[in-house]
Design a protein around this motif. Structure first.
Motif, PDB file in Angstrom:
ATOM      1  N   THR A 185       0.813  -1.225   0.000  1.00  0.00           N
ATOM      2  CA  THR A 185       0.000   0.000   0.000  1.00  0.00           C
ATOM      3  C   THR A 185       0.847   1.277   0.000  1.00  0.00           C
ATOM      4  OG1 THR A 185      -0.176  -0.364   2.392  1.00  0.00           O
ATOM      5  CG2 THR A 185      -2.045  -1.045   1.033  1.00  0.00           C
ATOM      6  N   TYR A 223       1.321   5.794   0.543  1.00  0.00           N
ATOM      7  CA  TYR A 223       1.294   6.677   1.717  1.00  0.00           C
ATOM      8  C   TYR A 223       0.050   7.553   1.798  1.00  0.00           C
ATOM      9  CZ  TYR A 223       2.708  10.777  -1.135  1.00  0.00           C
ATOM     10  OH  TYR A 223       2.756  11.788  -2.062  1.00  0.00           O
ATOM     11  N   LYS A 281       2.497  -5.215   3.396  1.00  0.00           N
ATOM     12  CA  LYS A 281       3.697  -4.351   3.439  1.00  0.00           C
ATOM     13  C   LYS A 281       3.199  -2.922   3.241  1.00  0.00           C
ATOM     14  CE  LYS A 281       6.669  -2.170   1.596  1.00  0.00           C
ATOM     15  NZ  LYS A 281       6.953  -0.757   1.905  1.00  0.00           N
ATOM     16  N   GLU A 332       6.480   2.960   3.656  1.00  0.00           N
ATOM     17  CA  GLU A 332       7.517   3.357   4.610  1.00  0.00           C
ATOM     18  C   GLU A 332       7.240   4.744   5.199  1.00  0.00           C
ATOM     19  OE1 GLU A 332       7.724   2.454   1.463  1.00  0.00           O
ATOM     20  OE2 GLU A 332       9.318   3.446   0.342  1.00  0.00           O
ATOM     21  N   GLY A 339       8.606  -5.271  -0.276  1.00  0.00           N
ATOM     22  CA  GLY A 339       7.433  -5.536  -1.119  1.00  0.00           C
ATOM     23  C   GLY A 339       7.791  -6.446  -2.278  1.00  0.00           C
ATOM     24  N   THR A 365      -1.480  -0.965  -4.517  1.00  0.00           N
ATOM     25  CA  THR A 365      -1.863   0.400  -4.878  1.00  0.00           C
ATOM     26  C   THR A 365      -0.626   1.271  -4.719  1.00  0.00           C
ATOM     27  OG1 THR A 365      -4.157   0.122  -4.210  1.00  0.00           O
ATOM     28  CG2 THR A 365      -3.357   2.363  -4.341  1.00  0.00           C
ATOM     29  N   GLY A 366      -0.322   2.024  -5.768  1.00  0.00           N
ATOM     30  CA  GLY A 366       0.846   2.902  -5.731  1.00  0.00           C
ATOM     31  C   GLY A 366       1.096   3.471  -7.115  1.00  0.00           C
ATOM     32  N   SER A 367       2.326   3.880  -7.357  1.00  0.00           N
ATOM     33  CA  SER A 367       2.633   4.558  -8.617  1.00  0.00           C
ATOM     34  C   SER A 367       2.643   3.571  -9.788  1.00  0.00           C
ATOM     35  CB  SER A 367       3.998   5.237  -8.508  1.00  0.00           C
ATOM     36  OG  SER A 367       4.992   4.256  -8.311  1.00  0.00           O
ATOM     37  N   THR A 398       6.054   1.682 -10.067  1.00  0.00           N
ATOM     38  CA  THR A 398       6.182   0.509  -9.192  1.00  0.00           C
ATOM     39  C   THR A 398       5.242  -0.597  -9.651  1.00  0.00           C
ATOM     40  OG1 THR A 398       6.668   2.012  -7.358  1.00  0.00           O
ATOM     41  CG2 THR A 398       6.171  -0.251  -6.778  1.00  0.00           C
ATOM     42  N   LEU A 455      -3.175   2.139  -9.856  1.00  0.00           N
ATOM     43  CA  LEU A 455      -1.961   2.936 -10.106  1.00  0.00           C
ATOM     44  C   LEU A 455      -2.293   4.418 -10.297  1.00  0.00           C
ATOM     45  CD1 LEU A 455      -0.378   0.260 -12.487  1.00  0.00           C
ATOM     46  CD2 LEU A 455      -0.266   0.396  -9.996  1.00  0.00           C
ATOM     47  N   CYS A 461      -4.913   9.815  -6.177  1.00  0.00           N
ATOM     48  CA  CYS A 461      -4.830   9.224  -7.523  1.00  0.00           C
ATOM     49  C   CYS A 461      -5.912   9.772  -8.443  1.00  0.00           C
ATOM     50  CB  CYS A 461      -4.954   7.708  -7.431  1.00  0.00           C
ATOM     51  SG  CYS A 461      -6.432   7.183  -6.544  1.00  0.00           S
ATOM     52  N   GLU A 514       1.616  12.376 -14.176  1.00  0.00           N
ATOM     53  CA  GLU A 514       0.953  12.640 -12.903  1.00  0.00           C
ATOM     54  C   GLU A 514       1.838  13.542 -12.036  1.00  0.00           C
ATOM     55  OE1 GLU A 514       0.760   9.398 -10.012  1.00  0.00           O
ATOM     56  OE2 GLU A 514      -1.368   9.832  -9.727  1.00  0.00           O
ATOM     57  N   PHE A 516     -14.071   0.399  -8.730  1.00  0.00           N
ATOM     58  CA  PHE A 516     -13.091   1.474  -8.829  1.00  0.00           C
ATOM     59  C   PHE A 516     -11.829   0.931  -9.466  1.00  0.00           C
ATOM     60  CE2 PHE A 516      -9.478   3.869  -7.338  1.00  0.00           C
ATOM     61  CZ  PHE A 516      -9.898   5.179  -7.475  1.00  0.00           C
TER      62      PHE A 516
HETATM   63  P1  NAD Z   1       4.993   3.989  -4.544  1.00  0.00           P
HETATM   64  O1  NAD Z   1       4.764   3.230  -5.795  1.00  0.00           O
HETATM   65  O2  NAD Z   1       6.233   4.773  -4.405  1.00  0.00           O
HETATM   66  O3  NAD Z   1       4.957   3.000  -3.264  1.00  0.00           O
HETATM   67  C1  NAD Z   1       3.827   2.202  -2.973  1.00  0.00           C
HETATM   68  C2  NAD Z   1       4.256   0.970  -2.175  1.00  0.00           C
HETATM   69  O4  NAD Z   1       5.039   0.119  -3.009  1.00  0.00           O
HETATM   70  C3  NAD Z   1       5.114   1.282  -0.958  1.00  0.00           C
HETATM   71  O5  NAD Z   1       4.722   0.439   0.104  1.00  0.00           O
HETATM   72  C4  NAD Z   1       6.526   0.918  -1.442  1.00  0.00           C
HETATM   73  O6  NAD Z   1       7.414   0.579  -0.404  1.00  0.00           O
HETATM   74  C5  NAD Z   1       6.219  -0.280  -2.314  1.00  0.00           C
HETATM   75  N1  NAD Z   1       7.236  -0.618  -3.331  1.00  0.00           N
HETATM   76  C6  NAD Z   1       8.134   0.206  -3.922  1.00  0.00           C
HETATM   77  N2  NAD Z   1       8.857  -0.490  -4.839  1.00  0.00           N
HETATM   78  C7  NAD Z   1       8.395  -1.763  -4.832  1.00  0.00           C
HETATM   79  C8  NAD Z   1       8.721  -2.941  -5.574  1.00  0.00           C
HETATM   80  N3  NAD Z   1       9.661  -2.948  -6.511  1.00  0.00           N
HETATM   81  N4  NAD Z   1       8.022  -4.066  -5.313  1.00  0.00           N
HETATM   82  C9  NAD Z   1       7.037  -4.085  -4.391  1.00  0.00           C
HETATM   83  N5  NAD Z   1       6.695  -3.000  -3.650  1.00  0.00           N
HETATM   84  C10 NAD Z   1       7.353  -1.846  -3.873  1.00  0.00           C
HETATM   85  O7  NAD Z   1       3.711   4.935  -4.361  1.00  0.00           O
HETATM   86  P2  NAD Z   1       3.464   6.113  -3.312  1.00  0.00           P
HETATM   87  O8  NAD Z   1       4.365   7.265  -3.598  1.00  0.00           O
HETATM   88  O9  NAD Z   1       3.427   5.572  -1.924  1.00  0.00           O
HETATM   89  O10 NAD Z   1       1.955   6.503  -3.678  1.00  0.00           O
HETATM   90  C11 NAD Z   1       1.616   7.458  -4.656  1.00  0.00           C
HETATM   91  C12 NAD Z   1       1.154   6.795  -5.941  1.00  0.00           C
HETATM   92  O11 NAD Z   1       0.097   5.879  -5.665  1.00  0.00           O
HETATM   93  C13 NAD Z   1       0.578   7.784  -6.945  1.00  0.00           C
HETATM   94  O12 NAD Z   1       1.051   7.472  -8.231  1.00  0.00           O
HETATM   95  C14 NAD Z   1      -0.919   7.563  -6.850  1.00  0.00           C
HETATM   96  O13 NAD Z   1      -1.650   7.927  -8.013  1.00  0.00           O
HETATM   97  C15 NAD Z   1      -0.981   6.099  -6.576  1.00  0.00           C
HETATM   98  N6  NAD Z   1      -2.247   5.740  -5.948  1.00  0.00           N
HETATM   99  C16 NAD Z   1      -3.183   5.086  -6.711  1.00  0.00           C
HETATM  100  C17 NAD Z   1      -4.415   4.803  -6.173  1.00  0.00           C
HETATM  101  C18 NAD Z   1      -5.463   4.085  -6.977  1.00  0.00           C
HETATM  102  O14 NAD Z   1      -6.417   3.596  -6.388  1.00  0.00           O
HETATM  103  N7  NAD Z   1      -5.352   4.022  -8.304  1.00  0.00           N
HETATM  104  C19 NAD Z   1      -4.709   5.157  -4.852  1.00  0.00           C
HETATM  105  C20 NAD Z   1      -3.719   5.799  -4.111  1.00  0.00           C
HETATM  106  C21 NAD Z   1      -2.495   6.092  -4.663  1.00  0.00           C
END
Ligand code: NAD
Length: 495
Positions: free
Chosen positions: A155, A157, A181, A184, A217, A232-234, A237, A254, A287, A381, A448
């Protein structure tokens, strides 16, 4: 109310809080320049232990009577509410989200996720199918759902306990066990949430927590005994995770490119409110934020004038103050990206209007006019408190610019004309299109997710349960009459 109790600094594996075997990680609050806690990170061996604990716990958990599982998931709702204020305070300290935003995250989203998943799993129905393969009434075809097994939950931040709660609640409600996980940047508040599963009465090993940076992760995603990955994240990633996950089931949420289209017949006041929410809620770190505002030339000047007035009235600053409407950015990585996008736009001729001076992670609400689709701010973004305004001269041009993106999460269209709303809504490639509502609008029981590089699959309610269960077909022959003639199709063809 500051959180004064001893903070969790360990990993949760098989019901025990154990010190991770890796180096200490300082959980930093960028806005207050404080080290919130020092958490021992996990190694690949710790991740393996957590996955094995989840694997061992899974059959017993899935074997519980459904109503018993549901009672525990529902209990988590009550427990999260009971600890809501300290969770909200900790998320604010760690991430800089305003206290109003974090209370909303806890009471409106995180806690109700458990209630909603508990209700939804009771309605996750199977079906019986007609038998068509032979001329006899011997077969009974029964379709049901069974859990996939061990689910990795990774997940971000920006909604650290909400996004995790949605995923964990639905995964465990449907009989899976979880290794989580968290980000951080919110590791302490997430560990505080993880503590609550024991208080709610969950058996050991159903929810496990590992701590650390991206490599932890990655170890989880690559683990052979993980059956499914929720991330959920970038987008960057997410692409790495997708490659590493191979044939494991995946649900990836993403990045977004949030176009907000304001047509010539729009209610401008409503569109301005939509932009304020879309661009400045959580300092734009959502996001579904409005990442590009496409405004028709006939109403452009009125829209910009009203948006400036409204933005100037925003109370910006200390996230712990209940009067604050917009707080800081979470971290320097986000700050660097926002600054780069704004400076690129300025260098290419956009006018930059800022309501305050940048001060570390306290980045002011910013309006950009004269933005063109080639600028970086319109292509990638930004994830910050910026309203980039692109002037358009037709509805078709708005659709073309909005769709000229790899991403496709949420879009918004402001118009008073019903036919236009349908036509534009249908033409946009995004997973969700909100009509006369901000890009940030969503419903907790509706699907969603995004298209293109905004994600894979859909989350929430039944869509979540579908992803984290296998469809299981049981074919039964009653064996109380002769087998039927199987020449069904040939006979039909001959008729
Ligand atoms: P991030 O991708 O930097 O990190 C997300 C998670 O992935 C963290 O826990 C990180 O430690 C982990 N991670 C990093 N590298 C990894 C790897 N190689 N393998 C497995 N895990 C790994 O994202 P962020 O900066 O925490 O969050 C912001 C991003 O999340 C934005 O792009 C935003 O649009 C997106 N987001 C999307 C949604 C959605 O529902 N579409 C919702 C919230 C946030």
């Amino acid at each position: 109310m500051a959180v004064t109790r001893e903070l969790p600094t360990k990993a949760l594996i098989g019901g025990m809080w154990v010190t991770g075997s890796g180096p200490l990680m300082e959980v930093r609050s960028a806005w207050s320049e404080r080290v919130v806690s020092r958490i021992a990170t996990c190694t690949a061996a710790d991740v393996d232990r957590a996955v094995q604990a989840a694997r061992v716990a899974q059959p017993g958990w899935a074997g519980l009577a459904l109503v018993e599982r549901v009672e525990l998931v529902r209990e988590m709702h009550r427990v999260v509410v009971a600890h809501g204020e300290e969770l909200a305070q900790m998320i604010t300290l760690e991430t800089g989200k305003t206290i109003n935003e974090t209370r909303e995250e806890i009471y409106e989203y995180s806690a109700p996720s458990y209630q909603k998943a508990a209700e939804e799993v009771l309605r996750h129905r199977g079906m019986t199918l007609p038998s068509t393969q032979e001329r006899a009434n011997n077969k009974r075809l029964i379709l049901s759902h069974r859990p996939v097994g061990v689910v990795a939950v990774i997940t971000p931040y920006n909604f650290p306990t909400d996004i995790a709660s949605i995923a964990i609640a639905h995964a465990v409600a449907s009989g899976n066990t979880v290794v989580w996980k968290p980000s951080e940047w919110a590791a302490t508040s997430c560990a505080m949430l993880a503590e609550l599963f024991a208080e709610a009465g969950f058996p050991s090993g159903v929810v496990n927590l590992v701590q650390g940076y991206g490599e932890v992760g990655a170890a989880l995603v690559e683990h052979d005994d993980v059956d499914a990955v929720f991330f959920t994240g970038s987008t960057a990633t997410g692409e790495k995770i997708s490659r590493a996950a191979g044939l494991k089931k995946q649900l990836l949420e993403l990045g977004g490119d949030g176009p907000q289209i304001v047509l010539a017949d729009a209610d401008i006041d409503a569109a301005v409110e939509g932009a304020v929410l879309g661009c400045f809620y959580l300092a734009g770190q959502v996001c579904t934020s409005a990442e590009r505002i496409l405004v028709h030339e006939h109403v452009h000047d009125e829209f910009v004038r009203k948006l400036k007035l409204r933005t100037a009235s925003l109370r910006v600053g200390d996230p712990t103050d209940e009067a604050t409407e917009m707080g800081p950015l979470c971290n320097d990585t986000t700050l660097a990206r926002v600054t780069k996008h704004v400076e690129d736009a300025r260098a290419r001729g956009a006018e930059v209007i800022q309501f305050g001076k940048p001060d570390g992670v306290f980045y002011p609400p910013t309006i950009l006019t004269g933005v063109t689709p080639e600028m970086e701010i319109a292509r990638n973004e930004t994830f910050g408190p910026v309203a980039p305004i692109i002037k358009i001269s037709s509805t078709d041009e708005a659709i073309r610019i909005a769709n000229d993106s790899d991403l496709g999460l949420n879009a918004a269209v402001y118009t008073r004309d019903l036919a236009t709303a349908f036509r534009v809504g249908e033409a946009l490639q995004h997973g969700t299109v909100n009509i006369n509502e901000s890009t940030n609008y969503w419903d907790q029981l509706a699907p969603f997710g995004g298209t293109g590089k905004s994600g894979v699959g859909r989350e929430l309610s039944q869509w979540f349960l579908d992803t984290f269960t296998e469809t299981k077909l049981l074919n039964i022959d009653l064996n109380d009459a002769p087998k039927g003639d199987r020449r069904v199709l040939r006979d039909v063809a001959e008729d």
